[in-house]
Design a protein around this motif. Structure first.
Motif, mmCIF file in Angstrom:
data_model
loop_
_atom_site.group_PDB
_atom_site.id
_atom_site.type_symbol
_atom_site.label_atom_id
_atom_site.label_comp_id
_atom_site.label_asym_id
_atom_site.label_seq_id
_atom_site.Cartn_x
_atom_site.Cartn_y
_atom_site.Cartn_z
ATOM 1 N N GLY A 138 52.345 60.780 -37.062
ATOM 2 C CA GLY A 138 52.277 59.957 -35.725
ATOM 3 C C GLY A 138 50.975 59.699 -35.260
ATOM 4 O O GLY A 138 50.879 58.837 -34.405
ATOM 5 N N ASN A 139 49.991 60.198 -35.601
ATOM 6 C CA ASN A 139 48.433 60.138 -35.009
ATOM 7 C C ASN A 139 47.334 60.089 -36.151
ATOM 8 O O ASN A 139 47.629 60.570 -37.311
ATOM 9 C CB ASN A 139 48.167 61.556 -34.265
ATOM 10 C CG ASN A 139 49.100 61.593 -32.857
ATOM 11 O OD1 ASN A 139 48.876 60.545 -32.234
ATOM 12 N ND2 ASN A 139 49.798 62.281 -33.022
ATOM 13 N N MET A 140 46.696 59.438 -35.830
ATOM 14 C CA MET A 140 45.155 59.128 -36.698
ATOM 15 C C MET A 140 43.967 60.017 -35.590
ATOM 16 O O MET A 140 43.727 58.852 -34.805
ATOM 17 C CB MET A 140 45.129 58.016 -37.349
ATOM 18 C CG MET A 140 45.873 57.435 -38.235
ATOM 19 S SD MET A 140 45.937 55.727 -39.014
ATOM 20 C CE MET A 140 44.863 56.357 -40.105
ATOM 21 N N MET A 141 43.381 60.715 -36.179
ATOM 22 C CA MET A 141 42.388 61.140 -35.283
ATOM 23 C C MET A 141 40.888 60.732 -35.870
ATOM 24 O O MET A 141 40.687 60.809 -37.085
ATOM 25 C CB MET A 141 42.264 62.867 -35.214
ATOM 26 C CG MET A 141 41.072 63.191 -34.372
ATOM 27 S SD MET A 141 41.640 62.951 -32.619
ATOM 28 C CE MET A 141 42.404 64.433 -32.234
ATOM 29 N N PHE A 142 40.201 59.977 -35.012
ATOM 30 C CA PHE A 142 38.634 59.446 -35.727
ATOM 31 C C PHE A 142 37.655 60.214 -34.779
ATOM 32 O O PHE A 142 37.942 60.506 -33.725
ATOM 33 C CB PHE A 142 38.594 58.086 -35.579
ATOM 34 C CG PHE A 142 39.428 57.519 -36.192
ATOM 35 C CD1 PHE A 142 39.249 56.953 -37.771
ATOM 36 C CD2 PHE A 142 41.207 56.980 -35.698
ATOM 37 C CE1 PHE A 142 40.014 56.119 -38.409
ATOM 38 C CE2 PHE A 142 41.988 56.333 -36.607
ATOM 39 C CZ PHE A 142 41.358 56.137 -38.049
ATOM 40 N N ASN A 143 36.711 60.714 -35.504
ATOM 41 C CA ASN A 143 35.184 61.278 -35.045
ATOM 42 C C ASN A 143 34.633 59.900 -34.652
ATOM 43 O O ASN A 143 34.362 58.790 -35.449
ATOM 44 C CB ASN A 143 34.655 62.027 -36.053
ATOM 45 C CG ASN A 143 35.353 63.427 -36.316
ATOM 46 O OD1 ASN A 143 35.988 64.129 -35.488
ATOM 47 N ND2 ASN A 143 35.381 63.614 -37.536
ATOM 48 N N SER A 144 34.105 59.912 -33.490
ATOM 49 C CA SER A 144 33.307 58.682 -33.078
ATOM 50 C C SER A 144 31.969 59.294 -32.258
ATOM 51 O O SER A 144 31.425 58.506 -31.179
ATOM 52 C CB SER A 144 34.113 57.672 -32.480
ATOM 53 O OG SER A 144 34.602 58.219 -31.109
ATOM 54 N N LYS A 145 31.725 60.270 -32.396
ATOM 55 C CA LYS A 145 30.615 60.961 -31.503
ATOM 56 C C LYS A 145 29.523 59.894 -31.274
ATOM 57 O O LYS A 145 28.861 59.372 -32.148
ATOM 58 C CB LYS A 145 29.789 62.223 -32.220
ATOM 59 C CG LYS A 145 29.079 63.140 -31.134
ATOM 60 C CD LYS A 145 29.160 64.348 -31.675
ATOM 61 C CE LYS A 145 28.555 65.508 -30.673
ATOM 62 N NZ LYS A 145 28.924 65.358 -29.268
ATOM 63 N N GLY A 146 29.036 59.904 -30.062
ATOM 64 C CA GLY A 146 27.820 58.957 -29.696
ATOM 65 C C GLY A 146 28.329 57.397 -29.313
ATOM 66 O O GLY A 146 27.415 56.677 -28.995
ATOM 67 N N ALA A 147 29.535 57.070 -29.819
ATOM 68 C CA ALA A 147 29.836 55.831 -29.654
ATOM 69 C C ALA A 147 30.356 55.336 -28.465
ATOM 70 O O ALA A 147 30.870 55.842 -27.833
ATOM 71 C CB ALA A 147 31.075 55.260 -30.621
ATOM 72 N N GLU A 148 29.704 54.268 -27.585
ATOM 73 C CA GLU A 148 29.801 53.923 -26.276
ATOM 74 C C GLU A 148 31.010 52.759 -26.335
ATOM 75 O O GLU A 148 30.834 51.758 -27.016
ATOM 76 C CB GLU A 148 28.834 53.668 -25.570
ATOM 77 C CG GLU A 148 29.021 53.577 -24.053
ATOM 78 C CD GLU A 148 27.711 53.314 -23.172
ATOM 79 O OE1 GLU A 148 27.249 54.376 -22.898
ATOM 80 O OE2 GLU A 148 27.509 52.061 -22.762
ATOM 81 N N SER A 178 36.321 59.626 -13.784
ATOM 82 C CA SER A 178 35.211 58.377 -13.817
ATOM 83 C C SER A 178 33.872 58.842 -13.497
ATOM 84 O O SER A 178 32.953 57.964 -13.539
ATOM 85 C CB SER A 178 35.742 57.255 -13.272
ATOM 86 O OG SER A 178 35.816 57.382 -11.797
ATOM 87 N N THR A 179 33.704 60.068 -13.068
ATOM 88 C CA THR A 179 32.620 60.565 -12.605
ATOM 89 C C THR A 179 31.433 60.334 -13.669
ATOM 90 O O THR A 179 31.631 60.868 -14.896
ATOM 91 C CB THR A 179 32.421 62.145 -11.967
ATOM 92 O OG1 THR A 179 33.664 62.038 -11.195
ATOM 93 C CG2 THR A 179 31.242 62.379 -11.291
ATOM 94 N N THR A 182 33.753 52.667 -18.971
ATOM 95 C CA THR A 182 32.605 52.818 -19.969
ATOM 96 C C THR A 182 33.003 54.537 -20.354
ATOM 97 O O THR A 182 32.738 55.375 -19.755
ATOM 98 C CB THR A 182 31.321 52.728 -19.624
ATOM 99 O OG1 THR A 182 31.475 51.477 -18.797
ATOM 100 C CG2 THR A 182 30.281 52.685 -20.512
ATOM 101 N N ILE A 183 33.098 54.633 -21.729
ATOM 102 C CA ILE A 183 33.183 56.182 -22.142
ATOM 103 C C ILE A 183 32.412 56.291 -23.367
ATOM 104 O O ILE A 183 32.445 55.378 -24.405
ATOM 105 C CB ILE A 183 34.506 56.570 -22.244
ATOM 106 C CG1 ILE A 183 34.845 57.979 -22.598
ATOM 107 C CG2 ILE A 183 35.418 55.693 -23.344
ATOM 108 C CD1 ILE A 183 36.142 58.479 -22.349
ATOM 109 N N GLU A 184 31.600 57.225 -23.554
ATOM 110 C CA GLU A 184 30.929 57.932 -24.756
ATOM 111 C C GLU A 184 31.872 58.749 -25.479
ATOM 112 O O GLU A 184 32.057 59.677 -25.071
ATOM 113 C CB GLU A 184 29.831 58.407 -24.650
ATOM 114 C CG GLU A 184 28.696 58.530 -25.742
ATOM 115 C CD GLU A 184 27.393 59.115 -25.298
ATOM 116 O OE1 GLU A 184 26.725 58.707 -24.648
ATOM 117 O OE2 GLU A 184 27.104 60.280 -26.049
ATOM 118 N N GLY A 221 31.096 57.234 -18.801
ATOM 119 C CA GLY A 221 29.942 56.327 -18.446
ATOM 120 C C GLY A 221 30.096 55.764 -17.179
ATOM 121 O O GLY A 221 30.803 56.361 -16.156
ATOM 122 N N ASP A 222 29.586 54.707 -16.616
ATOM 123 C CA ASP A 222 29.382 54.103 -15.324
ATOM 124 C C ASP A 222 30.815 53.261 -15.421
ATOM 125 O O ASP A 222 30.757 52.010 -15.772
ATOM 126 C CB ASP A 222 28.235 53.352 -15.119
ATOM 127 C CG ASP A 222 28.464 52.861 -13.707
ATOM 128 O OD1 ASP A 222 29.393 53.141 -12.791
ATOM 129 O OD2 ASP A 222 27.238 52.133 -13.318
#
Lengths: 631, 116
Positions: free
Chosen positions: A339-349, A362-363, A142-144, A384-385
């Motif tokens: 070669g890359n596409m950077m996306f902003n996704s602040k707050g998305a879990e 993973s802490t 799980t990651i925000e 996240g957890d």
């Protein structure tokens, strides 16, 4: 068409054709299973991890052995019934045989089902924890995520590189080999032409399929992203350099702020692949040109001398090829896609399947954590957890840790004491069971008594005192956990120890032998679909391990190790033989009446042939049973 | 192989005895592997247990092949077919021993990339 000699014997062989055919088939089966048993021996002898000795429940295997032996007897009686022209005798025995096959498969399916729902985690120190995961706590990362770095380069290019590089090298290797043969004949054009064709076909046909496979993880990820309140948007414009009418131009495919969608990625992917394919085709064309150039011996007088020709030719081609590439680069003939596409996704879990990649930290709450997926996509943000939570633990195994420690000359016992497994605490109370460290301390007391007792016995092989096995010393099975718990309860009831006393206090010189004896839970538990609740209650409950302490994590499937890979292969193939044999024998039972009335000897011959196959299935199991269940 | 009704009837007892023997052999295999008092050699599983386990399994397989599969009454052709396959399987099983000496060496056959 009528097949001759299916009832009567041929004069030359003295056998009917059906008999010869089935024996030839069985001979091929002997070789097939022989190869698989050979693999088993190889994997076991050279295993670099503790082999799971006697790891399967014996009772289901034993029952299945009885079943197959019984069915082997009844299939002979079924055949005898036909020879004696006793239809009911045939029918009853054959029905029993097929019933045996069905029971065998039910037990086998139950065994597989239990394995595929039983989980194990290996911590970084090579200690193992086994048990059943908490269904309310999914096994996932799980990651925000603040950003998602989608790697067009990785998803497309890794596969392109792997395939194109190998296959672009192949023509070169092929050229060099053939060149040596053909240089004197002066005909190189045919070789060059064919290899070039091969390469183009590969580009057009094979590559897109590989790319589709590679992007599946990303598509799954995006499907999940759409269910989130925050839709990731492109941080910077995505551009591609193209050539139109020989002129270099830069095109913005997507502007900043574009929402992340499978379509956006698909287009970026396609453009990237188009650019790479164009570049690779161009490079190959230039390679071909380079070869054509060095064919001109007048321009390369050094190639006229046969000595060390191969390396001289390779060197000349490389030089010519590099010169042509430099020239093409100067002329902007190569296409360039980001070669890359950077996306902003602040707050998305995001909750991600652990099989997709790894998490760096993973802490819970760790900033700057990232999840790197196998296709190169990286999600960065706050962890996240992601812990692994066991509903209950039913096995502890330090054998692998000991193996590794001994190989490095380290003190295994000290390492065990420091293992994260012994420092895990349950989340939800004891539920009647001891915690893992308590169980391990009790086990150490028990194995001490065992070692002392074994020393007084003679080892037939060495003539010295016996010693405990690695399993005795470093593995705690669920049977032992139950026995330790029973012993403590007895001691508490007898008021020999208090209810709060540690588990190890319950094990004494008088009672330690009962652990692997009368206190051991009944083998009948192995054939139940689920262990009784009173047994489960004795295990450590709600045990949680941090993800970054885990090296490997899996159910007991072929993924677990080579043992389970070969176990599922051999027993699975054997199971298919049981099903196949039952279908054939069932056909004779349910559709054989008409043949019996018209030509009973013919049916008897068919049943004999089917029976031979069935005996072979039994024969294989007679070897499989001790090999997997008892050794 | 028995073909007349009388011959077949006379074999019923043999089939039953062999079946019972196979059951007994299976029980024996499990007992020597699980009961500490019957554990031969050292403590736990070792080469002595392996030899005993395979000896019992081989005996059981022999009886299934010779009595139930009627190999005791078969023609020579069948023996040769089966024996050939067994020898082949034995060679396959023995092949792992070659790995002890690792006679196979791998080398990269592909030439270096341009510019390297």
């Amino acid at each position: 068409m009528e097949i001759p000699y299916i009832v009567n014997a041929r004069k030359d062989t003295g056998l009917n054709n059906s008999k010869i055919a089935i024996w030839l088939f069985l001979a091929s089966e002997v070789m097939l299973f022989g190869g698989l048993f050979s693999s088993y021996i190889f994997l076991r002898v050279f295993a670099d991890y503790p082999w799971p000795e006697r790891a399967l429940p014996v009772l289901p295997g034993l029952i299945n052995t009885f079943i197959l032996i019984a069915s082997s007897v009844t299939v002979v009686f079924a055949w005898a019934g036909l020879k004696l022209r006793k239809w009911n005798m045939f029918r009853a025995n054959m029905a029993f045989t097929i019933l045996c096959a069905a029971v065998f498969m039910v037990l086998k399916a139950d065994e597989y089902n239990k394995k595929l729902h039983h989980h194990a985690s290996q911590t970084e120190d090579y200690a193992w924890l086994e048990g059943h995961l908490d269904k309310d706590h999914p096994n996932q990362y799980t990651i925000e995520a603040d950003t998602i770095n989608f790697s067009v380069e990785s998803t497309a290019s890794n596969y392109l590189d792997a395939i194109i590089t190998q296959n672009a090298d192949y023509p070169r290797a092929y050229f060099v080999e053939k060149l040596y043969e053909k240089i004197n004949s002066g005909d190189l054009s045919e070789v060059a032409k064919n290899s070039y064709k091969e390469y183009i076909e590969l580009s057009k046909d094979v590559l897109p399929k590989k790319i589709d496979k590679a992007s599946k993880v990303v598509v799954d990820l995006l499907e999940e992203a759409h269910a989130l309140p925050t839709i990731p948007t492109l941080a910077e414009p995505y551009k591609i350099r193209t050539i139109e009418a020989g002129k270099f131009t830069e095109t913005v495919l997507y502007s900043a702020g574009t929402e992340l969608s499978p379509e956006v990625l698909a287009v970026a992917n396609d453009e990237f692949i188009r650019a790479r394919t164009h570049n690779q085709e161009l490079r190959t064309q230039l390679l071909k040109d380079a070869w054509n150039e060095i064919r001109d011996v007048d321009k390369h007088p050094e190639l006229a001398d046969i000595a060390d020709l191969e390396s001289k030719v390779k060197s000349a081609v490389t030089k010519a090829h590099n010169a042509l590439i430099d020239k093409a680069e100067e002329n902007n003939e190569f296409l360039i896609a980001n070669g890359n596409m950077m996306f902003n996704s602040k707050g998305a879990e995001f909750s991600l399947n652990t099989g997709w990649g790894r998490i760096s930290d993973s802490t819970i709450g760790a900033k700057y954590s990232n999840v790197s997926l196998l296709d190169g996509t990286v999600l960065s943000g706050t962890a996240g957890d992601s812990s692994i939570v066991y509903h209950y633990v039913d096995g502890i195994d330090f054998r692998h840790l000991v193996l590794k420690a001994e190989a490095k000359g380290l003190n295994a016992e000290e390492l065990i004491e420091r293992s994260p497994i012994l420092n895990i605490h349950d989340h939800g109370g004891h539920h009647g069971g001891a915690d893992i460290r308590e169980i391990w301390e009790a086990h150490k007391v028990w194995r001490g008594f065992l070692a002392a007792d074994l020393l007084t016995q003679d080892d037939w092989l060495t003539g010295e005192g016996r010693v405990p096995t690695e399993v005795d010393l470093y593995r705690v099975t669920w049977h032992q956990m139950v026995a330790y718990d029973k012993l403590k309860k007895e001691m508490v009831v007898a008021k020999k120890i208090s209810a709060n006393a540690p588990l190890k206090d319950a094990i004494t010189a008088e009672n330690w032998m009962r652990i692997n004896g009368e206190l051991k839970p009944s083998m009948l538990n192995d054939v139940k679909s689920k262990l009784p609740e009173e047994i489960i209650a004795t295990f450590p409950h709600h045990v949680s391990i941090e993800r970054d302490e885990v090296r490997f994590d899996s159910v007991f499937s072929p993924k677990m190790n080579n043992y389970y890979a070969i176990y599922f292969t051999i027993t699975g193939l054997h199971g298919l033989h049981v099903i196949g044999g039952a279908i054939v024998l069932g056909y004779y039972l349910f559709f054989g009446r008409k043949m019996y009335l018209s030509n009973p000897e013919w049916l008897a011959n068919r049943v004999e042939v089917g029976g031979l196959f069935w005996h072979f299935v039994d024969l294989v199991w007679i070897l499989v049973f001790p090999l997997f269940y008892l050794m | 192989m028995a073909n007349s009704p009388e011959e077949i009837k006379s074999h019923f007892k043999q089939y039953s005895i062999v079946g019972a023997g196979l059951f007994a052999g299976t029980v024996a295999t499990v007992l020597v592997a699980t009961v500490p008092a019957l554990d031969i050699g050292g403590h736990g599983f070792d080469s002595a247990d392996m030899i005993l386990g395979f000896a019992i399994a081989a005996t059981k397989m022999f009886f299934v092949a010779f009595i139930f599969m009627h190999l005791n009454h078969e023609k020579k052709l069948i023996y040769w077919v089966f024996l050939g396959a067994l020898v082949f399987a034995a060679i396959l099983i023995g092949l792992f021993a070659l790995a002890m000496y690792d006679p196979i060496t791998f080398k990269t056959l592909l030439p270096a990339k341009p510019g390297q």
